[in-house]
Design a protein around this motif. Structure first.
Motif, PDB file in Angstrom:
ATOM      1  N   ALA A 109      66.759  74.146  34.560  1.00 39.15           N
ATOM      2  CA  ALA A 109      67.382  73.732  33.304  1.00 39.15           C
ATOM      3  C   ALA A 109      68.823  74.220  33.221  1.00 39.15           C
ATOM      4  O   ALA A 109      69.711  73.484  32.769  1.00 39.15           O
ATOM      5  N   GLN A 110      69.063  75.457  33.666  1.00 40.60           N
ATOM      6  CA  GLN A 110      70.430  75.987  33.633  1.00 40.60           C
ATOM      7  C   GLN A 110      71.333  75.278  34.640  1.00 40.60           C
ATOM      8  O   GLN A 110      72.476  74.916  34.318  1.00 40.60           O
ATOM      9  N   VAL A 111      70.818  75.047  35.838  1.00 37.78           N
ATOM     10  CA  VAL A 111      71.622  74.361  36.869  1.00 37.78           C
ATOM     11  C   VAL A 111      71.927  72.928  36.447  1.00 37.78           C
ATOM     12  O   VAL A 111      73.042  72.429  36.630  1.00 37.78           O
ATOM     13  N   THR A 205      80.369  82.043  38.759  1.00 36.06           N
ATOM     14  CA  THR A 205      79.578  82.981  37.954  1.00 36.06           C
ATOM     15  C   THR A 205      78.358  82.312  37.339  1.00 36.06           C
ATOM     16  O   THR A 205      77.250  82.873  37.346  1.00 36.06           O
ATOM     17  N   MET A 206      78.526  81.106  36.809  1.00 36.47           N
ATOM     18  CA  MET A 206      77.398  80.407  36.181  1.00 36.47           C
ATOM     19  C   MET A 206      76.279  80.146  37.183  1.00 36.47           C
ATOM     20  O   MET A 206      75.103  80.412  36.908  1.00 36.47           O
ATOM     21  N   PHE A 207      76.633  79.628  38.354  1.00 34.90           N
ATOM     22  CA  PHE A 207      75.607  79.369  39.375  1.00 34.90           C
ATOM     23  C   PHE A 207      74.960  80.668  39.858  1.00 34.90           C
ATOM     24  O   PHE A 207      73.738  80.737  40.049  1.00 34.90           O
ATOM     25  N   ALA A 208      75.784  81.708  40.046  1.00 35.35           N
ATOM     26  CA  ALA A 208      75.252  82.993  40.526  1.00 35.35           C
ATOM     27  C   ALA A 208      74.268  83.586  39.527  1.00 35.35           C
ATOM     28  O   ALA A 208      73.181  84.059  39.898  1.00 35.35           O
ATOM     29  N   LEU A 209      74.602  83.561  38.244  1.00 35.37           N
ATOM     30  CA  LEU A 209      73.708  84.105  37.222  1.00 35.37           C
ATOM     31  C   LEU A 209      72.394  83.334  37.160  1.00 35.37           C
ATOM     32  O   LEU A 209      71.320  83.922  36.983  1.00 35.37           O
ATOM     33  N   ALA A 210      72.490  82.008  37.321  1.00 35.24           N
ATOM     34  CA  ALA A 210      71.274  81.189  37.265  1.00 35.24           C
ATOM     35  C   ALA A 210      70.348  81.502  38.436  1.00 35.24           C
ATOM     36  O   ALA A 210      69.138  81.729  38.245  1.00 35.24           O
ATOM     37  N   PHE A 211      70.880  81.536  39.650  1.00 35.58           N
ATOM     38  CA  PHE A 211      70.045  81.747  40.836  1.00 35.58           C
ATOM     39  C   PHE A 211      69.614  83.202  41.003  1.00 35.58           C
ATOM     40  O   PHE A 211      68.556  83.488  41.576  1.00 35.58           O
ATOM     41  N   MET A 212      70.434  84.135  40.509  1.00 35.50           N
ATOM     42  CA  MET A 212      70.049  85.551  40.555  1.00 35.50           C
ATOM     43  C   MET A 212      69.039  85.894  39.463  1.00 35.50           C
ATOM     44  O   MET A 212      68.472  86.986  39.475  1.00 35.50           O
ATOM     45  N   LYS A 213      68.846  84.964  38.493  1.00 33.25           N
ATOM     46  CA  LYS A 213      67.945  85.194  37.351  1.00 33.25           C
ATOM     47  C   LYS A 213      68.305  86.502  36.658  1.00 33.25           C
ATOM     48  O   LYS A 213      67.459  87.342  36.360  1.00 33.25           O
ATOM     49  N   PHE A 214      69.619  86.624  36.395  1.00 29.91           N
ATOM     50  CA  PHE A 214      70.147  87.884  35.868  1.00 29.91           C
ATOM     51  C   PHE A 214      71.108  87.607  34.720  1.00 29.91           C
ATOM     52  O   PHE A 214      71.873  86.651  34.744  1.00 29.91           O
ATOM     53  N   ASP A 215      71.039  88.445  33.693  1.00 28.14           N
ATOM     54  CA  ASP A 215      71.992  88.408  32.590  1.00 28.14           C
ATOM     55  C   ASP A 215      72.344  89.831  32.203  1.00 28.14           C
ATOM     56  O   ASP A 215      71.594  90.775  32.500  1.00 28.14           O
ATOM     57  N   PHE A 216      73.471  90.004  31.553  1.00 29.03           N
ATOM     58  CA  PHE A 216      73.874  91.348  31.122  1.00 29.03           C
ATOM     59  C   PHE A 216      74.522  91.260  29.748  1.00 29.03           C
ATOM     60  O   PHE A 216      74.854  90.175  29.256  1.00 29.03           O
ATOM     61  N   GLY A 217      74.690  92.429  29.134  1.00 25.31           N
ATOM     62  CA  GLY A 217      75.257  92.461  27.795  1.00 25.31           C
ATOM     63  C   GLY A 217      74.268  91.937  26.763  1.00 25.31           C
ATOM     64  O   GLY A 217      73.046  91.868  27.009  1.00 25.31           O
TER      65      GLY A 217
END
Length: 512
Positions: A109-111, A205-217
Motif C-alpha cells: 500500500a505504501q509503495v 527515504t520513502m522507499f527505504a522506510l517502506a521496505f525496512m518496515k521502520f518509522d521514527f519520531g
C-alpha cells in the motif's frame, strides 16, 4: 551598481518572513525598486511620475507582455483546465477500486502510494487531491495510518514536480531563470535536476522506510497503533470527499490523457528546438531538447493534449462537452495564485536589473565573498528553506531567489547549476514541512488526517533528508561532480536511516 540594487528583493524576503504573505511582499519590493530608480528625478512630482511609469510600464506591462512569459501563463491556464477535466471524470476513484483488489500488504500500500504520486507529476495540487482520494481507502484497509499516508502524499507532490521536466513547476522555474547566460531557463532547469538532492533523497527515504518496515519520531507511534488494530488518532473520519464522484470514469481516463500530455509536450519542445527543421538548421534530439523554447513547446503540447482530452472524454461519454468547457474557468481559477506570483517575480527581476544588480553582485563575489564562494550552494539552500517555511510557498521563494542566484554565479558554470538546484531544493523542503503551505494542507485533506498531526509527524523525516542534503551541497560546492555527490547523498541517507533504526530499537528495548 551599489548594494541598493539588491534592496528590492531583500525587502521582499524580510517582509515575507515577517508577514508570512508573499503577494504584498513581492509588490512592495517592486515599488521600492521603482522609488530607487526615480531618486534622480526632479522634485516630488517627478519622482512620483517616474516611479509609477517605471513600475507599471517598464515593470508589469513590459514583463507580462514578453512573448516567453505569455506562453508560460497560457501553459499554466491550459494545464489547469486539463487537470479540472480529469478531476470530473472519476478516473481516480476507478484506479482506487482497482488498487484495493490488487494490493495485499502494508508495504504494498505504501509503495503503491509512492508510485502513484510519482506518476502524477504534472501538478502538485492535482497530485495531492488524486493520490489522497485514491489511496485513502486502500491504506486504511491495509492498516497504514492517516499520518503516514499524508506524509507520502506530501513527499510525492512538490518533490516530484520539481524534478519533472513536463510540469507547471518546470515552466515556472524556466521563466524565473530565463536569461542566465547562454543557458535557457528550461535547459538550466533540466541540468539542475540531478543536483536536486532534497527531492531525490526524499524519494529514496520513502522507499527505504517502506521496505525496512521502520518509522521514527511521532510517526512510529501512529503506525504501531494502527498496525495493531487500535484507533487511528490522527484520522479525520468526517472529512469530505475532495474529488468529484463519477461512476463512468475508468483508469484509462487518467492514464491516457497524461501520457498524451507528456508525449505532446516533448514533441513540442523538440519542435521549438529545431528537431524538425530542414537542412543545416536541423538538430538532433538532445540538442533540440536542451535548446528548446519551453514557452512555445509546453504551450503547443498542452493545447494538443487538451483538445485530445475533450474529444476522448466526449466520445467515451465519461463527461459531457459542457463539463469539459466548465473545466476551463475552474482550471484558470486554480492557477491564479501561481500566475500572480509569476507576474510579480518577473517584475521584481526587472527592477533589480534596472538598478544594476548584476554589476554589484559581480564585484561582491570577486571581493569579500570570494572565500565563501564554494559554500554558497549550501547557504542558498538554508536561505530558501527559511523563506519557504515562513511563507508557505515555494513558488514565491523561486521568484525572489532565482534571479539573485543567476546573478551570483558565472554564466554557464557548474556552480550556477548547483546554486539553482540548491534554491529549488531548499524552497521545496521549506514548503514541504511548512504548516501554512497549501500543499501541506491539501495533503492533510487528501489523507483525511488532522493537519497538526501531519505536520508534527513528518517534520523528523523532512529534517533528516534536509540535513543530508545540506551536507551534499557543501560537498557539491567543491567537488562539482553530480555522480559523486549523488552517490554520497544516497549512501548518507541509507546509513542515517539504519543508525536511526538501531538507536530507536535499542531505546525501546531499554525502556521495556
Amino acid at each position: 551598481g551599489t548594494w541598493w540594487a539588491i534592496f528590492p528583493p531583500l525587502l521582499a524576503i524580510v517582509l515575507a518572513l515577517i508577514t508570512k504573505e508573499v503577494y504584498s511582499s513581492l509588490f512592495l519590493g517592486i515599488v521600492s525598486g521603482g522609488v530607487l530608480y526615480a531618486m534622480k528625478a526632479d522634485g516630488f512630482v517627478g519622482m512620483f511620475e517616474t516611479t509609477l511609469t517605471h513600475v507599471v510600464q517598464a515593470g508589469f506591462i513590459e514583463k507580462i507582455a514578453d512573448a516567453y512569459n505569455v506562453g508560460i501563463l497560457i501553459f499554466l491556464v491550459l494545464l489547469g483546465a486539463l487537470v479540472a477535466m480529469m478531476n470530473k471524470t472519476g478516473a481516480s476513484a476507478a484506479f482506487g477500486r482497482w488498487a484495493q483488489t490488487h494490493i495485499k500488504s502494508r508495504v504494498g500500500a505504501q509503495v503503491a502510494t509512492i508510485i502513484l504520486g510519482m506518476l502524477i507529476f504534472v501538478d502538485d495540487y492535482f497530485n495531492c487531491l488524486t493520490v489522497g482520494s485514491v489511496m485513502h481507502p486502500v491504506t486504511k484497509a491495509k492498516r497504514v495510518s492517516a499520518a503516514k499516508l499524508s506524509y507520502l502524499i506530501d513527499a510525492t507532490a512538490a518533490p516530484i514536480c520539481i524534478i519533472a521536466p513536463i510540469s507547471s513547476w518546470a515552466a515556472a522555474v524556466a521563466g524565473f531563470a530565463k536569461g542566465a547566460g547562454a543557458e535557457s531557463g528550461f535547459s538550466l532547469f533540466i541540468a539542475a535536476i540531478p543536483y536536486n538532492f532534497y527531492a531525490i533523497l526524499t524519494i529514496v527515504t520513502m522507499f527505504a522506510l517502506a521496505f525496512m518496515k521502520f518509522d521514527f519520531g511521532p510517526m512510529r507511534r501512529h503506525e504501531a497503533d494502527v498496525a495493531a488494530g487500535k484507533p487511528d488518532l490522527g484520522a479525520l473520519e468526517e472529512a469530505t470527499e475532495v474529488l468529484t464522484k463519477n461512476d463512468r470514469g475508468r483508469v484509462i481516463d487518467l492514464v491516457i490523457p497524461v501520457l498524451v500530455l507528456i508525449a505532446a509536450c516533448v514533441v513540442g519542445m523538440i519542435y521549438s528546438g529545431g528537431f524538425f527543421a530542414e537542412g543545416e538548421a536541423r538538430r538532433n534530439f538532445v540538442v533540440a531538447f536542451s535548446n528548446s523554447d519551453a514557452s512555445v513547446g509546453l504551450t503547443l503540447g498542452s493545447i494538443v493534449a487538451l483538445v485530445f482530452a475533450v474529444v476522448f472524454y466526449v466520445c467515451r461519454r465519461v463527461i459531457s462537452f459542457r463539463d469539459c468547457m466548465d473545466g476551463f474557468p475552474e482550471g484558470f481559477k486554480a492557477m491564479v495564485p501561481a500566475i500572480m506570483i509569476l507576474c510579480c517575480a518577473w517584475t521584481l527581476k526587472g527592477m533589480t536589473d534596472a538598478l544594476g544588480a548584476k554589476v554589484f553582485i559581480s564585484d561582491l563575489i570577486n571581493g569579500p565573498a570570494a572565500g565563501l564562494f564554494n559554500f554558497l550552494p549550501a547557504i542558498i539552500f538554508v536561505i530558501a528553506v527559511i523563506l519557504a517555511f515562513s511563507t508557505g510557498t515555494s513558488w514565491g521563494t523561486f521568484g525572489i531567489l532565482i534571479p539573485i542566484v543567476t546573478d551570483v554565479f558565472p554564466a554557464d558554470s557548474q556552480l550556477l547549476i548547483i546554486g539553482v538546484s540548491a534554491c529549488l531544493a531548499g524552497a521545496v523542503m521549506g514548503d514541504h514541512c511548512s504548516p501554512i503551505s497549501d500543499t501541506t494542507i491539501m495533503a492533510s485533506a487528501g489523507a483525511q488526517c488532522d493537519h497538526l498531526n501531519h505536520v508534527s509527524t513528518q517534520i523528523p523525516y523532512v529534517l533528516t533528508v534536509a540535513a543530508v542534503s545540506f551536507v551534499s551541497y557543501i560537498i557539491a560546492g567543491f567537488v562539482q561532480n553530480v555522480y559523486i555527490c549523488l552517490a554520497i547523498g544516497v549512501a548518507l541517507t541509507i546509513a542515517t536511516l539504519f543508525v536511526l533504526r538501531a538507536v530507536t530499537t535499542r531505546r525501546e528495548t531499554a525502556n521495556a
